[in-house]
Design a protein around this motif. Structure first.
Motif, mmCIF file in Angstrom:
data_model
loop_
_atom_site.group_PDB
_atom_site.id
_atom_site.type_symbol
_atom_site.label_atom_id
_atom_site.label_comp_id
_atom_site.label_asym_id
_atom_site.label_seq_id
_atom_site.Cartn_x
_atom_site.Cartn_y
_atom_site.Cartn_z
ATOM 1 N N VAL A 1 97.553 77.081 46.015
ATOM 2 C CA VAL A 1 96.559 76.622 45.044
ATOM 3 C C VAL A 1 95.476 77.688 44.855
ATOM 4 N N VAL A 2 95.225 78.051 43.571
ATOM 5 C CA VAL A 2 94.199 79.044 43.249
ATOM 6 C C VAL A 2 93.255 78.486 42.190
ATOM 7 N N ASP A 3 92.053 79.090 42.108
ATOM 8 C CA ASP A 3 91.094 78.704 41.075
ATOM 9 C C ASP A 3 91.230 79.652 39.882
ATOM 10 N N ASP A 4 90.258 79.630 38.979
ATOM 11 C CA ASP A 4 90.347 80.441 37.764
ATOM 12 C C ASP A 4 90.175 81.932 38.032
ATOM 13 N N GLN A 5 89.736 82.290 39.246
ATOM 14 C CA GLN A 5 89.639 83.712 39.631
ATOM 15 C C GLN A 5 90.832 84.125 40.487
ATOM 16 N N MET A 6 91.842 83.285 40.560
ATOM 17 C CA MET A 6 93.049 83.512 41.350
ATOM 18 C C MET A 6 92.758 83.515 42.853
ATOM 19 N N ARG A 7 91.640 82.897 43.239
ATOM 20 C CA ARG A 7 91.216 82.851 44.636
ATOM 21 C C ARG A 7 91.782 81.600 45.296
ATOM 22 N N THR A 8 92.262 81.736 46.519
ATOM 23 C CA THR A 8 92.781 80.599 47.267
ATOM 24 C C THR A 8 91.619 79.859 47.930
ATOM 25 N N SER A 9 91.925 78.955 48.848
ATOM 26 C CA SER A 9 90.874 78.232 49.567
ATOM 27 C C SER A 9 90.118 79.133 50.534
ATOM 28 N N ASP A 10 90.611 80.351 50.764
ATOM 29 C CA ASP A 10 89.894 81.366 51.532
ATOM 30 C C ASP A 10 89.355 82.390 50.540
ATOM 31 N N PRO A 11 88.039 82.616 50.461
ATOM 32 C CA PRO A 11 87.450 83.519 49.457
ATOM 33 C C PRO A 11 87.972 84.953 49.515
ATOM 34 N N ALA A 12 88.529 85.375 50.651
ATOM 35 C CA ALA A 12 89.021 86.747 50.785
ATOM 36 C C ALA A 12 90.499 86.874 50.429
#
Length: 581
Positions: free
Chosen positions: A262-273
């Motif tokens: 699962v990613v957000d609109d910045q292609m970031r997962t639940s871990d910001p790094a």
């Protein structure tokens, strides 16, 4: 001098390397880049594995980034080293051989895994999937022994596998559960035409056929049994029934996983790094398996990783394919629905079918078979939500006729294309990128545009449009190619010139021809080697030794060459009635 951040990429495929390209394009000095790849080779175009299987291309011809690219960009490549663990607390990845590499930013681009049906006999030798070069090599090795192949799955990969195996001399049968081939991209009419086109190429299709068990003898596959009791003998069985996102690493690392990572609109997962892109990622509940959305993800990630913001908001899907040599395009709600009306064009002689679906005067979807040249135009009109009511009567005939009746010059139509309009779907190249490359690198040829942008470097469907953009951008400086077309990209000589040289200079081997005519590749390619083999055999039948590995016949001749050298040819019947005379 400040220490660079380290960007580690797990996945040396199309998505992972494209993301790195986007970062380098924006800020080439920002990161120390390390890439891990499970396959022991450089990055290649997975879309073009089908032509490799069919013998139409070599692996070298589908390489996207060779070792020179990694060296030129100071990228550390660990090819053939699969990552087995992500330690998020220590911010490091661990490879299967124990190698540990720390990261500041991590990109998961691990793609997807092929689905293997849990059928009895699925573990027999000769049961393969169609996902990477190793699969292609396994199928090629099986095809060298001849026999019959069964492919389970009537989607794109299944059809391409069957077509490629048929080209290599196997009797190929496709078993498909649904009543329409490629039902996610084609309507019933287009599916019918595709089935007919495959039959003409020696591929049999069984629709509404459910597999029950895989039969074997001596530990090797020997056939497939269907639910209705039929048994299809085979020496090779290919499972091409779909893919599922590869989420194992992410799940074991404690990242949020649903169908995909699962990613957000910045292609970031639940871990910001940690970021995820490509077929392994799930964005707003959707895991994309097509290349165009993946290129959009990579562009967004390139912006995010270089501090430019950016947001990926999902993709409007289109599919542009060359299935077994036939151009196919579909987009949007191609099957229509309540409140929609259809505009349909059929040309039985050319095997062309077009269907444009309209809703409230706007294009809601389209499916094109046999002639997909206007796919990009329809898709752009659909994306922009443009009202096409005033051109409804000519819409189905395509952009050129529609614009001409509007009084628009074809050059003006190309000039009016927005820079953001996608030209090459295989490589995600828009018009603006092509124009920019032509100006920055003083490009004057189609090959130059291909080398710098990759536009038209894969399936070639967009080549005419790329040439128009080149002509428009160069203006009076554009020089159209004159004279005979070269045999292939390995030489600038045409077929007649090569044949004359073979006789005139008494050239009696492929290396002799390539040396005398200054071939630009060491061993030629799948296009020129068969031609040279044929020309040498014709010119020096008593002295030249036939190279059976270079035998090739154009599929349009419908020829079938056997291992003993005998062959049969089904000639085209022009006009319907043809006598032996």
């Amino acid at each position: 001098m400040p220490t660079k951040e380290r960007l580690v990429v797990i996945g040396n495929g199309m998505a992972g390397c494209r993301a790195v390209e986007e970062v380098l394009k924006r800020d080439p000095d920002r990161y120390e880049v390390v890439i891990f790849g499970a396959e022991p080779r450089v990055n290649y175009d997975r879309i073009m594995l089908s032509p490799v299987l069919a013998g139409e291309k070599t692996f070298e011809q589908i390489v996207i980034n060779d070792m020179a690219w990694y060296r030129a960009n100071d990228i550390t490549l660990h090819a053939g080293r699969a990552v087995v663990r992500i330690d998020r607390q220590a911010r490091k990845v661990v490879a299967e051989d124990g190698l540990e590499v720390a990261y500041d930013k991590l990109i998961l681009a691990v793609g997807s895994d092929p689905v293997r049906l849990p059928l009895p006999g699925a573990d027999l030798d000769g049961v393969v999937t169609f996902r990477d070069l190793d699969d292609v090599q396994a199928m090629t090795a099986a095809a060298e022994k001849g026999g019959a192949a069964v492919v389970i799955g009537g989607g794109l990969l299944g059809l391409e596998a069957a077509y490629g195996l048929s080209r290599r001399g196997m009797k190929a049968t496709v078993v498909h559960l649904m009543d329409v081939l490629m039902e996610r991209q084609l309507d019933e009419s287009a599916g019918y035409l595709l089935r007919e086109a495959l039959a003409a190429r020696g591929v049999e299709t069984l629709l509404e056929a459910q597999s029950e068990a895989i039969l074997g003898e001596g530990g090797r596959v020997s056939g497939l049994t269907l639910k209705d009791g039929r048994t299809i003998p085979c020496d090779l069985l290919v499972m091409a029934v779909g893919i599922r996102p590869n989420t194992r690493l992410a799940a074991e690392a404690g990242l949020n996983v649903a169908r995909g990572v699962v990613v957000d609109d910045q292609m970031r997962t639940s871990d910001p790094a940690v970021f995820a892109i490509g077929e392994c990622a799930e964005h707003r509940g959707i895991a994309y398996g097509l290349v165009a959305p993946i290129w959009e993800m990579c562009r967004t990630l390139g912006d995010v990783l270089t501090g430019r913001g950016g947001a990926y908001e999902g993709s409007l899907l289109q599919t542009r394919l060359k299935v077994s040599g036939v151009d196919v395009f579909s987009a949007g709600r191609y099957a229509g629905g309540p409140g929609c009306e259809d505009v349909v064009f059929r040309d039985a002689g050319r095997g062309v079918y077009k269907r444009v679906v309209l809703e409230n005067g706007r294009i809601a979807g389209a499916v094109l078979f046999g002639d997909a040249a206007d796919g990009g135009w329809y898709f752009d009109l659909m994306k922009r939500g443009e009202d096409v009511s005033d051109v409804r009567d000519t819409l189905i005939f395509g952009q050129q006729i529609t614009e001409a009746l509007r009084g628009v010059d074809p050059k003006q139509a190309v000039a009016a294309m927005p820079d953001s309009q996608e030209v090459c779907g295989c490589n995600g190249v828009c018009k603006g990128a092509i124009v920019q490359a032509i100006g920055e690198h003083a490009l004057t040829t189609l090959d130059g545009v291909r080398a710098h942008t990759k536009a038209s470097a894969s399936c070639g469907t967009c080549t005419p449009l790329v040439e128009k953009i080149l002509q428009l951008t160069l203006g009076d400086a554009f020089e159209a190619q004159t004279g005979p077309a070269p045999v292939c990209k390995c030489t600038h000589h045409g077929h007649d010139a090569v044949r004359r040289a073979i006789v005139e200079f008494e050239l009696k081997s492929m290396p002799a021809v390539m040396q005398a005519l200054e071939w630009t590749t060491p061993d030629g390619c799948a296009a020129c080697r068969p031609a040279l083999n044929y020309y040498l055999l014709c010119a020096w039948p008593g002295e030249y030794r036939d190279d059976k590995q270079s035998r090739f016949i154009n599929e349009r001749a419908h020829a079938n060459i056997q291992k003993d050298g005998s062959f049969s040819v089904v000639p085209r019947m022009w006009g319907g009635m043809t006598s032996a005379a």
